[in-house]
Design a protein around this motif. Structure first.
Motif, short mmCIF file in Angstrom:
data_model
loop_
_atom_site.label_atom_id
_atom_site.label_comp_id
_atom_site.label_asym_id
_atom_site.label_seq_id
_atom_site.Cartn_x
_atom_site.Cartn_y
_atom_site.Cartn_z
N ASP A 70 -2.31 -2.45 -8.61
CA ASP A 70 -3.35 -2.62 -9.62
C ASP A 70 -3.47 -4.08 -10.05
OD1 ASP A 70 -3.92 0.34 -10.31
OD2 ASP A 70 -1.74 0.18 -10.45
N ARG A 90 0.83 -1.20 0.00
CA ARG A 90 0.00 0.00 0.00
C ARG A 90 0.87 1.26 0.00
NH1 ARG A 90 -5.26 -0.96 3.94
NH2 ARG A 90 -6.24 -2.58 2.64
N ARG A 122 -3.36 2.65 -2.07
CA ARG A 122 -4.47 1.87 -2.62
C ARG A 122 -4.21 0.37 -2.62
NH1 ARG A 122 -3.79 6.03 -6.13
NH2 ARG A 122 -2.64 4.71 -7.56
N ARG A 168 -5.66 -3.69 -4.89
CA ARG A 168 -6.55 -2.54 -4.73
C ARG A 168 -7.97 -2.92 -5.13
NH1 ARG A 168 -8.46 -0.71 -9.50
NH2 ARG A 168 -7.09 -0.56 -11.34
#
Length: 384
Positions: free
Chosen positions: A256, A247, A253, A294
């Motif tokens: 990806d 994170r 987040r 995320r």
């Protein structure tokens, strides 16, 4: 010829076995130059894999020279140096025509067993038991290659054997991890596992435009390789809060794309009778990837050792709107592109061949690969 076989009395041993012969017009016979160990082989070392029989020849990642050619083969001639896809596909069924050769209807030697296990027949593989759709493996002096026009590929003259070897399995598996994760320019990608497939998944992520690539593992020597050869950031899971660090590296987040490329430990294979008992545990890397990704991200599971497991975090997948994909490499689709990248020096893989052995010492090479006293990433066997 000599070949590394499973034996009921002593595990692995190099034995004399019959030379392979052309069985149909689409076959070729390959004289093996290089053949590598793989984490997918480790469950076989315990002798517990369903269908494993004494005399089965192991190995599936290889390249060599064509020495015999079937009458219907059009793309290969005697003397060609070829790398052979580890999985076997026909090239003509509906799945092959859709670009999904690892889902081939006709590539297995025993489709009924794979259908019972997974719901559908899937592509075969060199060096796996018959129940896994297997063909005689590549830890041998010679190999019969079925559907040769589909699964064997000429190696560019500028690409050395140790580099081209990894186009057989590890490089297409790594590429699939990045492709199935739909890596896009600007993405943060995390890869669990710093073995050959994990490092090549990380390299594929860079080539597809990732902005940041992080590799997670617990072996310091492998993490060092990922930094030196892949230019990845690394997390040593032995002394880190992996999710918190990821994170921090991704603007709070989470990545990806999260790719699980750890592989299964020896003994992961389970009998068909046990597959719904709930006694198998979800690999920690899969669980961690799901929790770290995320919201709205993509998770890819490459671990072929994952069968029927309990405690999968399905609620996390739903509430975070994750896309979860699995897959076996589609080498028939990717190998030509990967060889081109190797020839252009965009993809360097020879450093992964950390240990070399003559075929007669293959059992020793597997012991080193399994126990890793010298951080063996791949043991490579040279039969000739």
């Amino acid at each position: 010829m000599r070949a590394l076989c499973w034996t009921t009395d002593s595990g692995l041993a190099v034995r004399q076995v019959p030379d392979p012969e052309l069985r149909n017009d689409h076959d070729v016979i390959v004289r093996v130059r290089r053949s590598a160990t793989c984490g997918a082989d480790l469950p076989l070392l315990t002798g517990q894999a369903p269908g494993l029989a004494a005399g089965d020849v192991l190995g599936h990642e290889f390249l060599g020279d064509v020495v015999e050619v079937g009458a219907a083969v059009r793309r290969h001639r005697i003397g060609d140096r070829v790398v052979v896809c580890a999985s076997v596909a026909c090239g003509a069924c509906w799945y092959c025509r859709q670009g999904l050769p690892s889902c081939c209807d006709n590539g297995s030697t025993d489709p009924s067993t794979s259908e019972a296990e997974w719901g559908h027949p899937v592509a075969g593989c060199f060096g796996q038991p018959r129940a896994a759709g297997g063909f005689a493996g590549s830890h041998a002096e010679y190999v019969r290659v079925p559907y040769a026009d589909v699964g064997a590929f000429p190696v560019p003259e500028s690409v050395g054997d140790d580099r081209a070897l990894f186009a057989s399995d590890s490089a297409p598996a790594g590429w699939l991890g990045a492709e199935a994760g739909e890596v896009r320019p600007g993405d943060v990608v995390a890869v669990w596992g710093a073995g050959a497939v994990g490092q090549l998944a990380a390299r594929a992520a860079w080539l597809l435009g990732a902005e940041r690539v992080v590799v997670v593992d617990r072996h310091p020597a492998r993490l060092l390789m990922a930094r030196q050869h892949v230019d990845a950031e690394t997390i040593d899971r032995r002394n880190a809060d992996v999710t918190a660090q990821l994170r921090e590296l991704s603007g709070g987040r989470g990545p990806d794309v999260c790719v699980e490329a750890v592989g299964g430990p020896a003994g992961e294979h389970r009998s068909l009778a046990d597959r719904f008992t709930g006694r198998a545990r979800l690999p920690e890397a899969v669980r961690e990837a799901v929790h770290a990704c995320r919201k709205g991200g993509r998770v890819v599971v490459l671990n072929g050792g994952v069968r029927h497991v309990d405690a999968f975090p399905a609620g996390t997948v739903v509430r975070k709107a994750l896309a979860v994909r699995g897959g076996r490499q589609h080498g028939q689709r990717h190998i030509p592109m990967l060889l081109d990248r190797m020839a252009r020096d965009e993809l360097r893989t020879e450093y992964l061949a950390t240990h070399h052995f003559p075929l007669d010492r293959a059992a020793e090479g597997y012991a080193l690969f399994r126990d890793r006293p010298q951080e063996c990433v791949r043991a490579v066997f040279t039969p000739h």
